[in-house]
Design a protein around this motif. Structure first.
Motif, PDB file in Angstrom:
ATOM      1  N   GLY A  28       0.827  -1.217   0.000  1.00  0.00           N
ATOM      2  CA  GLY A  28       0.000   0.000   0.000  1.00  0.00           C
ATOM      3  C   GLY A  28       0.852   1.254   0.000  1.00  0.00           C
ATOM      4  N   GLY A  29       1.913   1.261  -0.839  1.00  0.00           N
ATOM      5  CA  GLY A  29       2.726   2.465  -0.994  1.00  0.00           C
ATOM      6  C   GLY A  29       2.287   3.207  -2.246  1.00  0.00           C
ATOM      7  N   ALA A  30       3.215   4.030  -2.783  1.00  0.00           N
ATOM      8  CA  ALA A  30       2.860   4.891  -3.912  1.00  0.00           C
ATOM      9  C   ALA A  30       2.342   4.082  -5.108  1.00  0.00           C
ATOM     10  CB  ALA A  30       4.088   5.708  -4.312  1.00  0.00           C
ATOM     11  N   ILE A  31       3.146   3.117  -5.570  1.00  0.00           N
ATOM     12  CA  ILE A  31       2.773   2.381  -6.789  1.00  0.00           C
ATOM     13  C   ILE A  31       1.608   1.429  -6.512  1.00  0.00           C
ATOM     14  CG2 ILE A  31       3.631   0.728  -8.515  1.00  0.00           C
ATOM     15  CD1 ILE A  31       4.591   3.603  -8.972  1.00  0.00           C
ATOM     16  N   GLY A  32       1.585   0.816  -5.339  1.00  0.00           N
ATOM     17  CA  GLY A  32       0.490  -0.096  -5.002  1.00  0.00           C
ATOM     18  C   GLY A  32      -0.851   0.632  -4.953  1.00  0.00           C
ATOM     19  N   THR A  59      17.145   3.445   1.312  1.00  0.00           N
ATOM     20  CA  THR A  59      17.018   3.617  -0.141  1.00  0.00           C
ATOM     21  C   THR A  59      17.135   2.247  -0.832  1.00  0.00           C
ATOM     22  OG1 THR A  59      19.372   3.760  -0.651  1.00  0.00           O
ATOM     23  CG2 THR A  59      18.302   5.801   0.110  1.00  0.00           C
ATOM     24  N   GLU A  60      16.996   2.262  -2.157  1.00  0.00           N
ATOM     25  CA  GLU A  60      17.140   1.019  -2.931  1.00  0.00           C
ATOM     26  C   GLU A  60      18.548   0.893  -3.529  1.00  0.00           C
ATOM     27  OE1 GLU A  60      13.051  -0.540  -4.547  1.00  0.00           O
ATOM     28  OE2 GLU A  60      13.288   1.518  -5.223  1.00  0.00           O
ATOM     29  N   ILE A  61      19.527   1.574  -2.917  1.00  0.00           N
ATOM     30  CA  ILE A  61      20.887   1.590  -3.480  1.00  0.00           C
ATOM     31  C   ILE A  61      21.494   0.181  -3.596  1.00  0.00           C
ATOM     32  CG2 ILE A  61      22.158   1.978  -1.281  1.00  0.00           C
ATOM     33  CD1 ILE A  61      22.913   3.737  -4.621  1.00  0.00           C
ATOM     34  N   ALA A 104       4.829   7.441 -12.401  1.00  0.00           N
ATOM     35  CA  ALA A 104       5.480   8.022 -11.223  1.00  0.00           C
ATOM     36  C   ALA A 104       4.404   8.426 -10.231  1.00  0.00           C
ATOM     37  CB  ALA A 104       6.311   9.230 -11.612  1.00  0.00           C
ATOM     38  N   ALA A 105       4.660   8.132  -8.946  1.00  0.00           N
ATOM     39  CA  ALA A 105       3.656   8.435  -7.919  1.00  0.00           C
ATOM     40  C   ALA A 105       4.343   8.653  -6.582  1.00  0.00           C
ATOM     41  CB  ALA A 105       2.686   7.263  -7.815  1.00  0.00           C
ATOM     42  N   ARG A 106       3.706   9.418  -5.721  1.00  0.00           N
ATOM     43  CA  ARG A 106       4.204   9.606  -4.355  1.00  0.00           C
ATOM     44  C   ARG A 106       3.062   9.347  -3.393  1.00  0.00           C
ATOM     45  NH1 ARG A 106       8.324   8.710  -6.120  1.00  0.00           N
ATOM     46  NH2 ARG A 106       9.932  10.132  -6.774  1.00  0.00           N
ATOM     47  N   GLN A 114       9.750  -3.973  -9.334  1.00  0.00           N
ATOM     48  CA  GLN A 114      10.737  -3.217  -8.557  1.00  0.00           C
ATOM     49  C   GLN A 114      11.760  -2.502  -9.443  1.00  0.00           C
ATOM     50  OE1 GLN A 114       9.435  -6.244  -7.668  1.00  0.00           O
ATOM     51  NE2 GLN A 114       8.331  -5.092  -6.112  1.00  0.00           N
ATOM     52  N   ASN A 115      12.270  -1.378  -8.935  1.00  0.00           N
ATOM     53  CA  ASN A 115      13.481  -0.785  -9.508  1.00  0.00           C
ATOM     54  C   ASN A 115      14.674  -1.608  -9.045  1.00  0.00           C
ATOM     55  OD1 ASN A 115      12.401   1.340 -10.912  1.00  0.00           O
ATOM     56  ND2 ASN A 115      12.811   2.871  -9.327  1.00  0.00           N
ATOM     57  N   GLY A 116      15.796  -1.479  -9.734  1.00  0.00           N
ATOM     58  CA  GLY A 116      16.988  -2.209  -9.318  1.00  0.00           C
ATOM     59  C   GLY A 116      16.930  -3.642  -9.791  1.00  0.00           C
ATOM     60  N   VAL A 176      -2.063  -5.122   2.223  1.00  0.00           N
ATOM     61  CA  VAL A 176      -1.181  -4.233   2.988  1.00  0.00           C
ATOM     62  C   VAL A 176      -0.669  -5.002   4.194  1.00  0.00           C
ATOM     63  CG1 VAL A 176      -2.403  -2.170   2.200  1.00  0.00           C
ATOM     64  CG2 VAL A 176      -3.113  -3.283   4.324  1.00  0.00           C
ATOM     65  N   ARG A 177       0.204  -4.340   4.983  1.00  0.00           N
ATOM     66  CA  ARG A 177       0.718  -5.116   6.116  1.00  0.00           C
ATOM     67  C   ARG A 177       0.322  -4.537   7.465  1.00  0.00           C
ATOM     68  NH1 ARG A 177       7.299  -4.570   5.661  1.00  0.00           N
ATOM     69  NH2 ARG A 177       7.369  -2.316   5.434  1.00  0.00           N
ATOM     70  N   ASN A 178      -0.522  -3.484   7.460  1.00  0.00           N
ATOM     71  CA  ASN A 178      -1.035  -3.095   8.780  1.00  0.00           C
ATOM     72  C   ASN A 178      -2.530  -2.847   8.769  1.00  0.00           C
ATOM     73  OD1 ASN A 178      -1.650  -0.111   9.212  1.00  0.00           O
ATOM     74  ND2 ASN A 178       0.306  -0.028   8.102  1.00  0.00           N
TER      75      ASN A 178
END
Ligand SMILES: NC(=O)C1=CN([C@@H]2O[C@H](COP(=O)(O)OP(=O)(O)OC[C@H]3O[C@@H](n4cnc5c(N)ncnc54)[C@H](OP(=O)(O)O)[C@@H]3O)[C@@H](O)[C@H]2O)C=CC1
Ligand SMILES: CC(C)(CO)C(=O)C(=O)O
Length: 290
Positions: free
Chosen positions: A8-12, A255-257, A122-124, A96-98, A30-32
């Motif tokens: 349940g984040g931006a893309i979800g 981050t996703e580094i 793109a979403a926030r 996913q990115n990466g 979601v997880r909560n």
């Protein structure tokens, strides 16, 4: 189609909203409990238009049979999520990115179809029920493992003008093409805390971006000039955007580094000074924020 969206984040939130709009039977996992209840009560609000969508929300531990599941968690959360998906009979689509989730998927014993994708939307996330849609795009999908028919079925039943999907033949090539973009734009904007456009308008950042592009292109055996033109195009389109890594650092989030430059370091035998330095610069910023 009965479709699950995990995360349940931006893309979800965005995909659950857009797929509900396309009249699919959508469940967001979601997880909560708080987020689950809020979405079931208020729906998902998508800014700037303030459209409200009403998919069902459940906890990930309440996973039901779905025909298709879009996985929209960050790549560092994929490995922990996989055991929760192993008894599902759904086609799974990872967005996913990466690339480090690929190592996890290689070891995932799953008998149904797995599709890998890159997301150009793109979403926030604004809050538990609200997402800001900051750039319309498409999904690029490639078969990772399983049945070509499931892949085509998804294209025939889910792709639409308002939810465009492009099928590609080679998942590695598709991911490399996205990886180089995130390898150049994300770390530099995060280290210098600048918007994407600064990588073209500030000549010193331009120099750094082109140098990093050269090193990553060499590593991925991609044409440096072609890749720089692509990256330039993305920067021009997202001039006013904050990259996801810049936003993560600003908000003291992981981050996703590791899945981006970390993945390149892990899979390379050659010295990669810029990749190495930017990797450690982002890890240092992450530690300072904790
Ligand atoms: N945002 C964007 O514009 C773009 C994002 N992407 C990629 O898409 C992926 C998702 O990004 P984004 O949506 O921005 O990330 P977010 O951090 O906004 O959302 C990730 C969500 O996943 C949830 N989550 C993690 N583990 C689980 C689990 N086991 N079960 C259920 N939910 C879980 C998190 O829950 P909780 O809230 O509880 O922590 C969080 O809400 C990333 O790899 C990103 O790089 C790609 C292109 C564009
Ligand atoms: C393409 C880019 C760099 C746009 O900001 C992105 O994908 C991100 O922020 O993660």
């Amino acid at each position: 189609m009965k479709i699950g969206v995990v995360g349940g984040g931006a893309i979800g939130l965005l995909l659950a909203g857009l797929l509900t709009e396309q009249s699919h039977d959508v469940t967001l996992y979601v997880r909560n409990e708080v987020q689950k209840n809020q979405i079931n009560q208020k729906g998902i609000i998508c800014l700037p238009e303030e459209n409200t969508y009403n998919p069902r929300a459940l906890l990930i531990d309440e996973l039901e049979q779905e025909e298709l599941i879009f996985i929209c968690v960050k790549q560092y959360d994929v490995e922990k999520l996989l055991p929760k998906l192993e008894h599902s009979c759904s086609t799974l689509v990872f967005l996913q990115n990466g690339m480090s989730h690929i190592d996890a998927l290689d070891h995932f014993d799953y008998s149904n179809t797995i599709i890998i994708g890159t997301c150009e939307h793109a979403a926030r996330k604004v809050n538990a029920t609200t997402v800001r849609y900051t750039g319309e795009g498409k999904l690029n999908l490639a078969l990772f493992k399983g049945d070509q028919k499931d892949f085509e079925h998804l294209n025939n039943h889910v792709s639409d003008n308002k939810f465009p999907i492009v099928l590609t033949g080679n998942w590695r090539h598709m991911l490399h093409n996205k990886l180089i973009i995130n390898s150049v734009i994300n770390p530099i904007t995060a280290v210098f805390q600048v918007k994407n456009g600064a990588l073209l308008s500030n000549p010193h950042l331009l120099y750094l971006a082109q140098s990093l592009c050269k090193e990553v292109a060499n590593e991925l055996k991609l044409n440096e000039q072609e890749q720089w033109e692509r990256i330039r195009g993305i920067i021009e389109k997202t001039t006013e955007n904050d990259s996801s890594m810049k936003t993560d650092i600003e908000n003291n989030r992981k981050t996703e580094i590791d899945g981006i430059l970390g993945y390149l370091l892990q899979h390379s035998d050659n010295p990669k000074p810029l990749i190495n330095n930017y990797y450690h610069a982002i890890k240092a910023l992450e530690m300072e924020g904790v």
